[in-house]
Scaffold this motif. Sequence first.
Motif: not given
Length: 453
Positions: A287-292
């Motif tokens: 989704g809008s989570h860019p990945g950590r």
Amino acid sequence: MTSSAPHESILDKPFVLDLFAGPGGLDVAAHVLDVPSLGIEWDRSACLTRYAAGLDTLHADVSAVRRDGFESLPPEINVLAGGPPCQTFSAAGKGAGRQDRNKVEDAIERLVAGDSDEKIDEHLKTLSDPRTAMVLEPLRYAIRAIKSPNRENRPYDVIVLEQVREVEPLWEHYARVLERTGLPDGTKYKVVVDVLDTETYGVPQTRSRAVLIARRFGLGEPSLPAATHCAYEAKNWNRTTGRAAGQVHQPTLEESTAPKAEECRKAGDENLKHWRSMGDALEERVGSHPGRPTPFLVRSNYGSSSNPGRRGVRTDQQPAATVTGRISRFVVFQHLDEKIVYEGPRFSMNEAGMLQSFPPDYPWSGTAQAQQVGNAVPPLFGAHLLSAALGLPTPDPEVMREPWPPTTEDRRAKLRSHGCGDANSCTASCPQPADQALPRPSSPARKKASAKK
């Protein structure tokens, strides 16, 4: 007792009433299970989150609805669920609820004996903190149901409750009363109670909860959900707290990685999946989570599993410490090499929600969002509880990892019109901020602190 029987729903059309619904943990669980639900929540910001998420909501005080609005609730509701506020029972608090346990148990006995609401309310005025009385609301709702003309005096078929582990003795008392005495009309339930660890159900977080599942007599034996993941064993991990100010010490990732298969064998079932880590939940883009980026370290300023003494540092390969309203204060460090770390961005609300097993892009709204996240029931855990209570198939955790679908403005406006009385604002029927500031017990005057430390 854990669930092992073939899945066969015990109700044709389950419909959940979620008391103290918060931002929607149990309602998201119900949504995943394709079960309709209605939540009652008095915090304005939590309701804004719920409306934005498309969840049916009443912005109201649970006690006020029981007293004055119960007949307006949908009569087809047959499942009562909720997690009453835990501040007075939590190990992190002052323990007013634990100290007043005998008074609460006495109120339980008086309720099922048929005492009037007026007598019960008068008795509860003796509690040292009025918030403790909220733990009685599920029982009061169950009794109210059998007196409701709108329901034709029909009792709830299923009751599902969860709270901090310190409430287990009260749930046990609930169980004894519901099984032996029953409600004032004679309705009895079969009940199971235990303390469950959320990481054993795929939640990437260590959190212990006291749960109660009750089924009305004639609907079969209730059972707890069977664990799907092995438990996190802190002793298998070499954890330390910080060194001098500004420094963080943590074993290297190689040192802190425990053999996954071996851990699950020690848990007694090598078929269990390994518990999910923070990295499992946050590393990939969704989704809008860019990945950590991994590896990372997290320093918590709060305890875990209801134990305020369990503080320290965890790696991305471990589950998160218990997510509370202080999640936004957790400091996240990125590795430069084995000895040097630097402070990276703290968890966003989207990430904090994902550590609670909320779907990515859940629409956190209003103020005090970190508190909303911390107070919520982990949806994946809630789905396991509801599925066990209702005889439904074990929920698919992958569904929780899909981005939450956006709600149309028309849908949001309709939900708020129903929950608040207006499409865009609260009305006089909504709890006012001043009403939500419950009185605290008076405390003795503090002595002046010595000038010497």
